[in-house]
Scaffold this motif. Structure first.
Motif, short mmCIF file in Angstrom:
data_model
loop_
_atom_site.label_atom_id
_atom_site.label_comp_id
_atom_site.label_asym_id
_atom_site.label_seq_id
_atom_site.Cartn_x
_atom_site.Cartn_y
_atom_site.Cartn_z
N THR A 6 0.97 -1.08 -0.06
CA THR A 6 0.04 -0.14 0.12
C THR A 6 1.06 1.31 0.03
OG1 THR A 6 -1.85 -1.12 1.04
CG2 THR A 6 -1.62 1.29 1.35
N ILE A 7 1.85 1.26 0.92
CA ILE A 7 2.68 2.37 1.05
C ILE A 7 3.44 2.69 -0.36
CG2 ILE A 7 4.79 3.28 2.13
CD1 ILE A 7 3.90 1.71 4.45
N GLN A 8 3.85 1.58 -0.99
CA GLN A 8 4.60 1.77 -2.36
C GLN A 8 3.86 2.10 -3.38
OE1 GLN A 8 8.04 0.98 -2.81
NE2 GLN A 8 7.35 2.19 -4.77
N PHE A 9 2.56 1.47 -3.37
CA PHE A 9 1.47 2.08 -4.18
C PHE A 9 1.17 3.60 -4.53
CE2 PHE A 9 -2.88 2.89 -5.72
CZ PHE A 9 -2.91 2.48 -6.94
N ILE A 10 0.95 4.28 -3.09
CA ILE A 10 0.59 5.52 -2.72
C ILE A 10 1.81 6.45 -3.01
CG2 ILE A 10 0.04 7.19 -1.04
CD1 ILE A 10 -1.65 5.24 0.13
N GLN A 11 3.19 5.85 -3.07
CA GLN A 11 4.19 6.69 -3.36
C GLN A 11 4.48 6.70 -4.66
OE1 GLN A 11 7.06 4.54 -0.89
NE2 GLN A 11 7.20 5.77 0.68
N ASP A 12 4.14 5.72 -5.40
CA ASP A 12 4.46 5.79 -6.84
C ASP A 12 3.06 6.68 -7.77
OD1 ASP A 12 6.35 3.69 -6.67
OD2 ASP A 12 5.07 2.17 -7.16
N LYS A 13 1.84 6.50 -7.07
CA LYS A 13 0.89 7.43 -7.58
C LYS A 13 1.27 9.01 -7.39
CE LYS A 13 -2.26 6.48 -9.23
NZ LYS A 13 -2.45 6.19 -10.73
N PHE A 14 1.80 9.34 -6.10
CA PHE A 14 2.01 10.69 -5.97
C PHE A 14 3.62 11.07 -6.09
CE2 PHE A 14 -1.74 9.95 -3.57
CZ PHE A 14 -2.57 11.26 -3.71
#
Length: 379
Positions: A6-14
């Motif tokens: 989840t953390i990696q996904f959000i970091q990638d999105k932003f």
């Protein structure tokens, strides 16, 4: 439990590993131009062309007949309740699962909230809870509906569209109409949301929006009262401008009013933001779609709009398995500089509202232990 994916996904999105806030404004339009224009005009206070323009824009967006710009959404709610006839010593039906401003606005009028449960699917005030309460405690009299337990008049119903998800408006309107109770919509979080093709804020006798710095559209600080009752709209403007009778030079105020007018400087920012509302909504819906797909693969419930509604996805949220799961998610994400936040504590847990009448709050307490907001900025 680890939530690395989840953390990696959000970091990638932003596109950053730095701190990712919950919601930030974007100033990509005419904000600087319009604000500088107010400085050049010297009309930076409560009178100016951008105030009028902002009100006209919100009238069109909300599909109502009139709008009144105010200093913030809370002030708007305070005045809106007065407009529908709420007086000191009376009661207002509302939800405990809400931001404190909803309830404070009731108390500012010397009235008292009655906390009724929310629906699980909308997280907003449940029409069934309202109906059940009225069938048990309501009493129809010549002067309105009264609470048999307290003896006080139930002067209004104040639903809040939680995180931009519309409540079941059709059913709620039917219940309140049958019991002759006016609805004030707390649409602070739902600018751009709609129910069966009609904007939130336009269903009740009065609706109120917020333009705080963390909202989908911001004026720095500000709000808007909207209504289809032109008489109430004029009274709202009168009350929010110190109840001064218009005159070239004399000062005469015919009742107790408020200095709640939005400054032209803030209205300039608002107008520039409203011009971009459509693009903000499109970007947020794309992010919501990406989140929905991701969390489905993670086995976590991402909250989505219901059939016949359109949510603005102001603050996006996930539903965790239980309180322990929620707390683990909050600790891990915030510890990794990804801001997440639990839903509000229920209002009756606060000391100033602990004494208020309430029902079982089954859904509200369930959601309180599970709902978490995740980064939701338009990107």
């Amino acid at each position: 439990m680890v939530f690395k994916e989840t953390i990696q996904f959000i970091q990638d999105k932003f596109n950053t590993k730095d701190f990712i806030p919950l919601h930030v404004p974007h100033f990509n339009g005419n904000e600087r131009k319009y604000v500088l224009d107010t400085l050049d005009s010297t009309f930076v206070s409560s009178v100016g062309a951008y105030v009028d323009r902002g009100e006209a824009m919100m009238t069109e967006i909300s599909q109502t007949k009139g709008a009144v710009a105010v200093v913030n959404g809370t002030a708007g709610l305070q005045v809106a309740l007065q407009l529908v006839g709420v007086k000191p010593g009376e009661e207002v039906l509302t939800q405990a699962l809400t931001f404190v401003a909803t309830t404070n606005a009731i108390q500012y009028n010397g009235a008292q909230p009655i906390f009724l449960d929310v629906d699980y699917d909308t997280m907003g005030l449940s029409p069934k809870s309202v109906l059940d309460f009225l069938e048990e405690f309501g009493e129809r009299r010549d002067k309105g509906t009264f609470n048999k337990k307290s003896g006080k008049r139930i002067a209004a119903c104040l639903p809040m569209h939680t995180f931009g998800f519309p409540v079941h408006l059709e059913e709620l309107l039917a219940v309140c109409k049958d019991w002759n109770i006016p609805i004030v919509e707390d649409a602070a979080e739902s600018l751009g949301s709609s129910y069966k093709g009609k904007p939130t804020g336009s269903f009740g006798k009065v609706g109120v929006f917020s333009f705080n710095g963390n909202k989908i559209v911001t004026s720095g600080g500000g709000g808007m009262i909207v209504t289809n009752d032109e008489k109430l709209g004029k009274l709202g403007k009168h009350l929010t401008t110190t109840a001064k009778i218009p005159h070239a030079f004399e000062y005469f105020h015919d009742q107790t009013g408020y200095n709640f007018r939005m400054p032209n400087l803030n209205a300039a920012l608002l107008c520039a933001q409203l011009e971009q509302l459509r693009s903000f909504l499109e970007n947020k819906r794309k992010l919501a779609g990406d989140y929905a797909e991701f969390f489905e693969n993670q086995g976590i419930t991402f909250r989505k709009e219901l059939e016949n509604t359109k949510a603005n996805y102001w603050l996006m949220c996930v539903e965790m398995e239980n309180l322990e799961h929620r707390n683990s998610f909050l600790e891990v994400t915030n510890g990794s500089k990804v801001m997440t936040r639990p839903i509000w504590q229920l209002m009756f847990r606060l000391p100033m509202y602990a004494h208020c009448q309430r029902d079982a709050q089954t859904n509200a307490e369930f959601l309180e232990q599970r709902i978490v907001n995740i980064p939701s900025s338009a990107i």
